[in-house]
Motif scaffolding. Structure first.
Motif, PDB file in Angstrom:
ATOM      1  N   LEU A 143      -6.315  23.006   3.803  1.00 43.27           N
ATOM      2  CA  LEU A 143      -6.758  21.999   2.596  1.00 43.27           C
ATOM      3  C   LEU A 143      -5.930  21.674   1.822  1.00 43.27           C
ATOM      4  O   LEU A 143      -5.314  20.907   1.257  1.00 43.27           O
ATOM      5  N   HIS A 144      -5.004  22.980   1.447  1.00 40.92           N
ATOM      6  CA  HIS A 144      -3.948  22.795   0.373  1.00 40.92           C
ATOM      7  C   HIS A 144      -2.738  21.995   0.975  1.00 40.92           C
ATOM      8  O   HIS A 144      -2.338  21.053   0.472  1.00 40.92           O
ATOM      9  N   VAL A 145      -2.381  22.247   2.209  1.00 47.28           N
ATOM     10  CA  VAL A 145      -1.459  21.415   2.938  1.00 47.28           C
ATOM     11  C   VAL A 145      -1.800  19.812   2.981  1.00 47.28           C
ATOM     12  O   VAL A 145      -1.127  18.880   2.471  1.00 47.28           O
ATOM     13  N   ALA A 146      -3.105  19.636   3.342  1.00 48.84           N
ATOM     14  CA  ALA A 146      -3.557  18.122   3.410  1.00 48.84           C
ATOM     15  C   ALA A 146      -3.613  17.519   1.770  1.00 48.84           C
ATOM     16  O   ALA A 146      -2.881  16.488   1.732  1.00 48.84           O
ATOM     17  N   HIS A 147      -3.697  18.203   0.934  1.00 50.96           N
ATOM     18  CA  HIS A 147      -3.897  17.877  -0.349  1.00 50.96           C
ATOM     19  C   HIS A 147      -2.198  17.477  -0.892  1.00 50.96           C
ATOM     20  O   HIS A 147      -1.999  16.498  -1.619  1.00 50.96           O
ATOM     21  N   PHE A 148      -1.479  18.405  -0.590  1.00 48.02           N
ATOM     22  CA  PHE A 148       0.075  18.551  -1.150  1.00 48.02           C
ATOM     23  C   PHE A 148       0.695  17.131  -0.380  1.00 48.02           C
ATOM     24  O   PHE A 148       1.147  16.195  -1.010  1.00 48.02           O
ATOM     25  N   ILE A 149       0.435  17.195   0.998  1.00 49.58           N
ATOM     26  CA  ILE A 149       0.849  15.644   1.796  1.00 49.58           C
ATOM     27  C   ILE A 149       0.471  14.402   1.250  1.00 49.58           C
ATOM     28  O   ILE A 149       1.023  13.667   1.119  1.00 49.58           O
ATOM     29  N   ALA A 150      -0.833  14.393   1.009  1.00 46.11           N
ATOM     30  CA  ALA A 150      -1.683  13.452   0.661  1.00 46.11           C
ATOM     31  C   ALA A 150      -0.992  12.823  -0.814  1.00 46.11           C
ATOM     32  O   ALA A 150      -0.716  11.829  -1.034  1.00 46.11           O
ATOM     33  N   GLU A 151      -0.796  14.040  -1.669  1.00 45.67           N
ATOM     34  CA  GLU A 151      -0.287  13.475  -2.912  1.00 45.67           C
ATOM     35  C   GLU A 151       1.165  13.123  -2.869  1.00 45.67           C
ATOM     36  O   GLU A 151       1.438  12.058  -3.625  1.00 45.67           O
ATOM     37  N   VAL A 152       1.718  13.523  -2.053  1.00 45.45           N
ATOM     38  CA  VAL A 152       3.265  13.230  -1.870  1.00 45.45           C
ATOM     39  C   VAL A 152       3.340  11.828  -1.191  1.00 45.45           C
ATOM     40  O   VAL A 152       4.224  10.847  -1.719  1.00 45.45           O
ATOM     41  N   PHE A 153       2.132  11.520  -0.476  1.00 47.15           N
ATOM     42  CA  PHE A 153       2.210   9.944  -0.013  1.00 47.15           C
ATOM     43  C   PHE A 153       1.521   9.006  -0.821  1.00 47.15           C
ATOM     44  O   PHE A 153       1.369   7.980  -0.599  1.00 47.15           O
ATOM     45  N   GLY A 154       1.348   9.525  -2.093  1.00 42.91           N
ATOM     46  CA  GLY A 154       0.544   8.529  -3.108  1.00 42.91           C
ATOM     47  C   GLY A 154      -0.770   8.492  -3.124  1.00 42.91           C
ATOM     48  O   GLY A 154      -1.363   7.788  -4.062  1.00 42.91           O
TER      49      GLY A 154
ATOM     50  N   GLY B  31       7.751   7.204  -0.065  1.00 42.09           N
ATOM     51  CA  GLY B  31       7.165   5.806   0.297  1.00 42.09           C
ATOM     52  C   GLY B  31       7.669   5.275   1.606  1.00 42.09           C
ATOM     53  O   GLY B  31       8.177   6.182   2.540  1.00 42.09           O
ATOM     54  N   TRP B  32       7.845   4.028   1.569  1.00 45.24           N
ATOM     55  CA  TRP B  32       8.124   3.357   2.834  1.00 45.24           C
ATOM     56  C   TRP B  32       9.713   3.443   3.224  1.00 45.24           C
ATOM     57  O   TRP B  32      10.061   3.096   4.143  1.00 45.24           O
ATOM     58  N   GLY B  33      10.524   3.846   2.143  1.00 43.90           N
ATOM     59  CA  GLY B  33      11.774   4.002   2.533  1.00 43.90           C
ATOM     60  C   GLY B  33      12.723   2.747   2.437  1.00 43.90           C
ATOM     61  O   GLY B  33      12.028   1.625   1.884  1.00 43.90           O
ATOM     62  N   GLU B  34      13.524   2.567   3.362  1.00 41.59           N
ATOM     63  CA  GLU B  34      14.371   1.422   3.466  1.00 41.59           C
ATOM     64  C   GLU B  34      13.874   0.404   4.260  1.00 41.59           C
ATOM     65  O   GLU B  34      14.176  -0.800   4.194  1.00 41.59           O
TER      66      GLU B  34
ATOM     67  N   PRO C 267       0.886  -1.283  -0.155  1.00 40.80           N
ATOM     68  CA  PRO C 267      -0.056   0.040  -0.003  1.00 40.80           C
ATOM     69  C   PRO C 267       0.689   1.267   0.138  1.00 40.80           C
ATOM     70  O   PRO C 267       2.107   1.204   0.460  1.00 40.80           O
ATOM     71  N   THR C 268       0.272   2.348  -0.403  1.00 41.53           N
ATOM     72  CA  THR C 268       1.000   3.466  -0.405  1.00 41.53           C
ATOM     73  C   THR C 268       0.683   4.163   1.006  1.00 41.53           C
ATOM     74  O   THR C 268      -0.087   3.683   1.708  1.00 41.53           O
TER      75      THR C 268
END
Length: 166
Positions: free
Chosen positions: A57-68, A155-158, A15-16
């Motif tokens: 809301l912009h911050v929520a959408h930004f972080i959500a997009e970064v997290f997949g 993503g999940w990283g290492e 999962p993302t």
């Protein structure tokens, strides 16, 4: 909230971070509760009190997009380049950054985001990285990135996340 996601009995789908958290409503709740507290914080309130009512809301959408998550931010609200521009001239300090991170992590616990070590490591990794860039950009006179710099993808990283089971 967190659960294993599989496409078949044999194949495991990773999962993302967005999916692991539970989707957009969780990111929107996170930023709503967070910015409510930011506006009550002695150090952070002066920095954020003049932000638009849509900022959270912009911050929520930004972080959500970064997290997949969905590309709501980049398709409807801005770009990574524009996010960099929004920080320029704000003269954020390391004290601002540390308080912002500490307060956000308090809210993450308060609203019960997944607390598995793998998710928290990925989440904190991004928040540390992003806030350090924000401080650097806020104290710079020019943007070193081009206008078409892509949105970060986190993503999940290492670590091998909790979705891997024997």
């Amino acid at each position: 909230m967190a659960k294993e996601i599989k496409s078949t009995a044999e194949e495991k789908v990773i999962p993302t971070l967005y999916e692991w958290v539970g989707g957009m409503q969780v990111f929107e709740k996170l930023t709503a509760v967070f910015y409510e507290k930011v506006l009550q914080d002695e150090l952070l309130a002066p920095v954020f009190r003049h932000m638009s009512s849509q900022h959270q809301l912009h911050v929520a959408h930004f972080i959500a997009e970064v997290f997949g998550g969905p590309k709501t931010y980049s398709h409807e609200e801005g770009s990574h380049y524009e996010m960099i521009r929004k920080h320029m001239g704000r003269h954020l300090t390391e004290q601002h950054r540390k308080r912002w991170v500490a307060l956000l992590l308090e809210i993450v616990d308060e609203i019960c985001l997944p607390d598995d070590p793998e998710f928290r490591s990925a989440f904190v990794g991004y928040i540390e990285w992003g806030t350090r860039l924000a401080v650097m950009n806020s104290n710079s006179d020019d943007i070193k990135e081009g206008e078409h710099v892509p949105m970060p993808k986190w993503g999940w990283g290492e670590t091998e996340g909790p979705y891997i089971q024997d």
